[in-house]
Design a protein around this motif. Structure first.
Motif, mmCIF file in Angstrom:
data_model
loop_
_atom_site.group_PDB
_atom_site.id
_atom_site.type_symbol
_atom_site.label_atom_id
_atom_site.label_comp_id
_atom_site.label_asym_id
_atom_site.label_seq_id
_atom_site.Cartn_x
_atom_site.Cartn_y
_atom_site.Cartn_z
ATOM 1 N N GLU A 34 11.271 -3.648 7.065
ATOM 2 C CA GLU A 34 10.584 -3.908 8.337
ATOM 3 C C GLU A 34 9.875 -5.255 8.330
ATOM 4 O O GLU A 34 9.150 -5.586 9.260
ATOM 5 N N ASP A 35 10.038 -6.032 7.254
ATOM 6 C CA ASP A 35 9.491 -7.392 7.192
ATOM 7 C C ASP A 35 10.504 -8.370 7.788
ATOM 8 O O ASP A 35 11.705 -8.129 7.730
ATOM 9 N N SER A 36 9.999 -9.474 8.314
ATOM 10 C CA SER A 36 10.858 -10.569 8.747
ATOM 11 C C SER A 36 10.184 -11.880 8.374
ATOM 12 O O SER A 36 8.964 -11.928 8.235
ATOM 13 N N ALA A 56 6.224 -11.787 8.951
ATOM 14 C CA ALA A 56 5.735 -10.680 9.773
ATOM 15 C C ALA A 56 6.103 -9.364 9.101
ATOM 16 O O ALA A 56 7.177 -9.232 8.525
ATOM 17 N N ASP A 57 5.203 -8.414 9.170
ATOM 18 C CA ASP A 57 5.384 -7.099 8.550
ATOM 19 C C ASP A 57 5.230 -6.059 9.651
ATOM 20 O O ASP A 57 4.134 -5.836 10.158
ATOM 21 N N GLY A 58 6.357 -5.445 10.021
ATOM 22 C CA GLY A 58 6.361 -4.558 11.171
ATOM 23 C C GLY A 58 5.986 -3.132 10.834
ATOM 24 O O GLY A 58 6.070 -2.702 9.679
ATOM 25 N N SER A 212 4.042 -10.952 2.663
ATOM 26 C CA SER A 212 3.674 -9.650 3.224
ATOM 27 C C SER A 212 2.920 -8.867 2.147
ATOM 28 O O SER A 212 2.953 -9.221 0.965
ATOM 29 N N ASP A 213 2.241 -7.801 2.548
ATOM 30 C CA ASP A 213 1.390 -7.072 1.595
ATOM 31 C C ASP A 213 2.192 -6.327 0.531
ATOM 32 O O ASP A 213 1.609 -5.812 -0.417
ATOM 33 N N GLY A 214 3.520 -6.296 0.673
ATOM 34 C CA GLY A 214 4.362 -5.771 -0.411
ATOM 35 C C GLY A 214 4.204 -6.604 -1.674
ATOM 36 O O GLY A 214 4.481 -6.129 -2.776
ATOM 37 N N LEU A 215 3.715 -7.839 -1.546
ATOM 38 C CA LEU A 215 3.391 -8.657 -2.722
ATOM 39 C C LEU A 215 1.940 -8.407 -3.154
ATOM 40 O O LEU A 215 1.686 -7.780 -4.179
ATOM 41 N N MET A 251 7.152 -0.540 -4.053
ATOM 42 C CA MET A 251 6.735 0.530 -3.140
ATOM 43 C C MET A 251 6.878 0.157 -1.668
ATOM 44 O O MET A 251 6.996 1.021 -0.815
ATOM 45 N N ASP A 252 6.830 -1.125 -1.385
ATOM 46 C CA ASP A 252 6.862 -1.582 0.011
ATOM 47 C C ASP A 252 7.936 -2.665 0.123
ATOM 48 O O ASP A 252 8.405 -3.202 -0.892
ATOM 49 N N ASN A 253 8.315 -2.985 1.339
ATOM 50 C CA ASN A 253 9.142 -4.169 1.569
ATOM 51 C C ASN A 253 8.328 -5.374 1.110
ATOM 52 O O ASN A 253 7.105 -5.378 1.238
ATOM 53 N N VAL A 254 9.001 -6.375 0.575
ATOM 54 C CA VAL A 254 8.266 -7.558 0.116
ATOM 55 C C VAL A 254 8.960 -8.818 0.623
ATOM 56 O O VAL A 254 10.187 -8.937 0.551
HETATM 57 MN MN MN Z 1 4.034 -4.085 4.117
#
Ligand code: MN
Length: 292
Positions: A34-36, A56-58, A212-215, A251-254
Motif C-alpha cells: 500500500e506504499d507508493s 506515501a503510505d496508504g 515509510s514507517d515500514g523502515l 512486518m509492514d510494506n517498506v
Molecule cells: Mn506503513
C-alpha cells in the motif's frame, strides 16, 4: 483502479550532480503493498522546475490503501504539467497537497470500496542552489544525513509522535506502543489538511532519505545511519535499508527514496540540460525482482 498498474517497485538514476534511487517492497507479512513513491524522471527539460521526490503510505480496506497512496503521488507529479505559479515554492507544494486531499476525498465518494481510504505524503522538492523544500503529512519521514549525523526533518503526525515530542514516550517505546498506528494527520480523511513545511540548504555530500514507517517503525536510527553512510551509491543504500526492514521481520510494506547530493553549483540547470551523462533504470513489479 487509477495508477495502480504502473507503480514501479524500483527507480534509479544518477548524474554528475545528483543520484536518486527509490525502492518499495511488500515485506514478509502483508499481502499487498500500500506504499507508493515518486521520483521525477529525467531527461526532461521541466526538471528546471526542480527534482520532486515523494513517499506515501496508504491505509484502508481492499485496494483502498494502494489507490490512496498511488493517487497522492500521481497527483503530486502533476506539479510538472501545472501552469506557472506566482507564489513561493512552499505555497505551491502546500497547494498541491491540499488539492491532493480534495482529489482523494472526491475519489472515495465514487466507490464503496474506497470509503475510508487515506494516505501519508512526504514530499521534497530540490531546487536550484541546493535548496530543499519539504512538505509533509503523516508518519512517513524525511531524514538528512550530513557529515555522519542523521536527523529527521519531519515530525510524525501520529499519537505516539506527539507523545515523544512531549517527552512522555521514548522513540523505542513509541516503536512498540499499541497505539503506534494512530495517525493524526493524513490525506483523504478530512476536508482540511495542514501540511508541515520546512526548507533546508543542502551541501555536497548530503544524503536525503524519504521513508515509510515500514523502515523507521522497525529499524533503529543507528542502523539507518550506518546503512546510509556505508553505501557507496543511492541504489545500494536503498537496497540495504529495505534489507534491514526485511531482516527485522518485514512486518509492514517498506519504501525508501535516497538522494545523494554531488554538486550544488547549477545543479538543476545541468540536470535539465539534456543530461548526457545520465544513467536511468526503472523496474515494474513482476518484470524483475528488485535487488535485495
Ligand atoms: Mn506503513
Amino acid at each position: 483502479m487509477p495508477g495502480l498498474a504502473e507503480r514501479p517497485s524500483r527507480v534509479q538514476w544518477s548524474h554528475d550532480v545528483l543520484e536518486v534511487a527509490g525502492l518499495s517492497d511488500v515485506g514478509l507479512v502483508r499481502a499487498k503493498n500500500e506504499d507508493s513513491f515518486y521520483i521525477a524522471e529525467p531527461p526532461r527539460a521541466d526538471l528546471a522546475r526542480g527534482v520532486l521526490l515523494a513517499v506515501a503510505d496508504g491505509m484502508g480496506g481492499h485496494l483502498a490503501g494502494e489507490v490512496a497512496s498511488s493517487c497522492a503521488v500521481d497527483f503530486m507529479s502533476t506539479y510538472y504539467s501545472d501552469e506557472p505559479f506566482d507564489g513561493t515554492i512552499e505555497e505551491k507544494l502546500s497547494q498541491k497537497v491540499v488539492q491532493a486531499n480534495e482529489t482523494l476525498l472526491a475519489l472515495a465518494q465514487t466507490s464503496q470500496m474506497l470509503e475510508g481510504m487515506g494516505t501519508t505524503l512526504s514530499s521534497a522538492l530540490l531546487v536550484e542552489n541546493g535548496k530543499l523544500v519539504i512538505c509533509h503529512v503523516g508518519d512517513s519521514r524525511i531524514y538528512l544525513l550530513r557529515e555522519g549525523e542523521l536527523e529527521a526533518q519531519t515530525n510524525d503526525h501520529s499519537f505516539v509522535g506527539e507523545q515523544v515530542r512531549l517527552g512522555l514516550l521514548t522513540e523505542d517505546e513509541a516503536r512498540v506502543h499499541p497505539a503506534r498506528n494512530i495517525i493524526t494527520r493524513a490525506l483523504g480523511i478530512r476536508t482540511r489538511v495542514e501540511p508541515e513545511l520546512s526548507t533546508l540548504d543542502l551541501k555536497p555530500g548530503d544524503r536525503i532519505l524519504l521513508a515509510s514507517d515500514g523502515l523507521h517503525g522497525y529499524v533503529e536510527e543507528a542502523q539507518i545511519r550506518q546503512a546510509l553512510m556505508e553505501s557507496p551509491c543511492a541504489s545500494e543504500a536503498a537496497a540495504r535499508l529495505v534489507g534491514l526492514a526485511l531482516d527485522a521481520g518485514g512486518m509492514d510494506n517498506v519504501t525508501v527514496v535516497v538522494a545523494t547530493i554531488r554538486e550544488i553549483d547549477r545543479m538543476i540547470e545541468r540536470l535539465a540540460d539534456k543530461s548526457p551523462g545520465l544513467a536511468y533504470a526503472k523496474t515494474l513489479p513482476g518484470l524483475e525482482e528488485p535487488e535485495k
